[in-house]
Design an enzyme around this catalytic site. Structure first.
Site, mmCIF file in Angstrom:
data_model
loop_
_atom_site.group_PDB
_atom_site.id
_atom_site.type_symbol
_atom_site.label_atom_id
_atom_site.label_comp_id
_atom_site.label_asym_id
_atom_site.label_seq_id
_atom_site.Cartn_x
_atom_site.Cartn_y
_atom_site.Cartn_z
ATOM 1 N N CYS A 157 -1.800 8.813 2.894
ATOM 2 C CA CYS A 157 -1.509 8.270 1.564
ATOM 3 C C CYS A 157 -2.686 8.483 0.621
ATOM 4 O O CYS A 157 -2.505 8.671 -0.583
ATOM 5 C CB CYS A 157 -1.159 6.789 1.663
ATOM 6 S SG CYS A 157 -2.379 5.833 2.577
ATOM 7 N N GLU B 70 0.884 -1.174 0.000
ATOM 8 C CA GLU B 70 0.000 0.000 0.000
ATOM 9 C C GLU B 70 0.913 1.213 0.000
ATOM 10 O O GLU B 70 1.565 1.507 1.001
ATOM 11 C CB GLU B 70 -0.922 -0.032 1.224
ATOM 12 C CG GLU B 70 -2.175 0.811 1.045
ATOM 13 C CD GLU B 70 -2.065 2.183 1.660
ATOM 14 O OE1 GLU B 70 -1.525 3.078 0.982
ATOM 15 O OE2 GLU B 70 -2.491 2.353 2.805
#
Length: 503
Positions: A294, A260
């Site tokens: 993110c 990720e």
């Protein structure tokens, strides 16, 4: 409010262990720039000990202690962890706030989510038992087939500093639910609460070696962990550059990874919106967690007919955000995590300015805060597609803006990125929202909001934002290996070869 950082060691094989090389490094409060404690610095020697402990944990008592135990047994431990996190919520939230700069109310919310994540995977661990030996329908009556789901083995969990304990929970909870043994390596910039997770595991009596926690620098601890031949799987959350290096290391041994990574997510605002509601979600989507997310929707794509009014309103919302020490009541934006990040973000802003963009608001240190790594939330306009600020992840409280005239143009702008983690669309036309959601090249889409996250729903991205999914049942599958078992059930011989007895 003086908060004491507990003096911890590495957590290996169920015990506190001093690093082999006896190294430690300081913890710096990003709001004051003061050293408030220190944590152990693991190296390759400690990685060896942790991997050995994890392997022993899997094989102890022929696996009956953990890896082959029923999911219900593991669920009891996960629920006990959740209860202890809840019990220590206030203390853990304060430690998180002074370690990474997150506003205290956000950190407290994180602790609720940490406990919720362990509870959720306790339920899924119990559910695993019923799913074992799931029958597979076959076209031949002479065979029957079933599937076993088994723990993948020793897993390396490498986590970031923006949600230190929550990102750890996203990996630790499903890994333990699956029956794996894990080595957690949190970011060196924020590890304090992960060491407290070790204290919790020790208190609830998790079997030795099932979870090992190594704090330390990436090159000294993370790299030897990622390349270790006896680690069966790596799960990583962090930068795309580091993710690429981890993938390279794993490729040498054909080892599975889930990644990720970074993002540069768009938020598309159409002309039919409630301006105030949309402006607040736009601000929240980029400035929550001090802009260090993110999935931050840091590229605002707004319809040209409302752009001037929308930006005027957005700036008013942004200027109303309370910037302060994270422990101060009502804080909504704290400092970024480190001096390195602070300098990097300011460089992004100065480069945008030099390339011809306009700093509509923010972009500097708040005047009332003389110390700490604080940056005012920043809105940047007059941006072109080729500018660094539009294309690269800033990982700070910075949003850049472009306008569009048609739905197709908005989608094209949104998808023109190397990243594909998340995307948001805001419009009162739900059919349009549905069309745009399908057109977005992203793993996560939000309609009329930005950043909500629930442990029941899958999380992960496309393109350079990585692959694999965390959370939900998908998160559990990350740590399970699927075994097919097929049995011949006919009394008749197979009959493919001519029998020697009949020659």
């Amino acid at each position: 409010m003086a908060i004491c950082i507990p003096n911890r060691q590495l957590y290996v094989d169920g015990e506190w262990r001093e690093p082999v090389l006896k190294k430690r490094f300081p913890v710096i409060n990003p709001a004051t720039e003061e050293i408030i404690g220190d944590i152990p610095a693991a190296t390759a020697e400690d990685v060896e000990l942790a991997v050995d402990a994890a392997r022993r944990a899997l094989s102890r008592n022929k696996g009956r202690d953990w890896s082959s135990a029923s999911g219900a047994v593991r669920a009891k431990y996960l629920r006990a962890i959740a209860a202890k996190i809840t019990e220590r919520k206030s203390e853990l939230a304060k430690l998180e706030a002074i370690d990474c700069g997150k506003p205290l109310e956000e950190a407290a919310w994180d602790m609720d989510d940490v406990a919720g994540c362990f509870e959720y995977y306790a339920d899924l661990a119990e559910g695993l038992d019923a799913k074992q030996k799931a029958a597979v329908s076959l076209p031949m009556e002479t065979f029957k087939c079933y599937v076993l789901k088994e723990p993948i083995g020793v897993v390396a969990l490498i986590t970031p500093w923006n949600y230190p304990l929550l990102m750890a929970a996203w990996k630790v909870a499903p890994a333990l639910a699956a029956g794996c043994a894990a080595i957690l390596k949190p970011s060196e910039l924020a590890s304090v609460t992960c060491l407290e997770l070790a204290a919790v595991c020790r208190e609830v009596g998790i079997p030795p070696g099932v979870l090992n926690i190594l704090t330390g620098l990436g090159p000294e601890a993370g790299a030897p962990l990622a390349s270790h031949p006896h680690v069966n799987k790596i799960a990583f959350t962090g930068s795309t550059a580091t993710g690429s290096r981890i993938m390279t290391a794993a490729a040498q041994m054909v080892k599975p990874v889930s990644l990720e990574l970074g993002g540069k997510s768009p938020i598309v605002v159409f002309e039919d919106v409630d301006i105030d509601k949309a402006a607040e979600w736009t601000a929240f989507g980029c400035f929550w967690t001090n802009g260090q997310i993110c999935s931050a929707t840091s590229r605002l794509i707004v319809h040209e007919s409302i752009a001037a009014e929308f930006l005027d309103r957005l700036v008013k919302w942004v200027k109303n955000i309370k910037i302060s020490d994270p422990l101060e009541e009502g804080c909504r934006l704290g400092p970024v995590v480190s001096n390195g990040q602070y300098e990097k973000i300011l460089k992004f802003i100065s480069t945008a300015k030099s390339e011809g963009a306009t700093i509509l608001c923010g972009g500097v240190r708040p005047q009332h805060l003389k110390k700490g790594f604080f940056i005012e939330p920043t809105v940047i306009t007059d941006v072109t597609n080729s500018m660094q600020i539009w294309r690269e992840e800033v990982f700070g409280p910075v949003i850049c803006v472009k306008t569009f005239s048609t739905e197709d143009e908005a989608i094209e702008l949104a998808n023109d990125s190397h990243f594909g983690l998340a995307a948001a669309v805001i419009s009162n036309d739900l059919e349009r929202c549905d069309r745009v959601s399908k057109a977005f090249e992203a793993g996560i889409v939000w309609i009329n909001c930005s950043q909500p996250c629930f442990c029941q729903a899958p999380w992960g991205g496309n393109k350079r934002s990585g692959f694999g999914r965390e959370l939900g049942e998908w998160g559990l599958d990350n740590y399970l290996s699927v075994k097919q078992v097929t049995q011949y059930i006919s009394d008749e011989p197979w009959g493919w070869y001519k029998s020697p007895s009949k020659l």
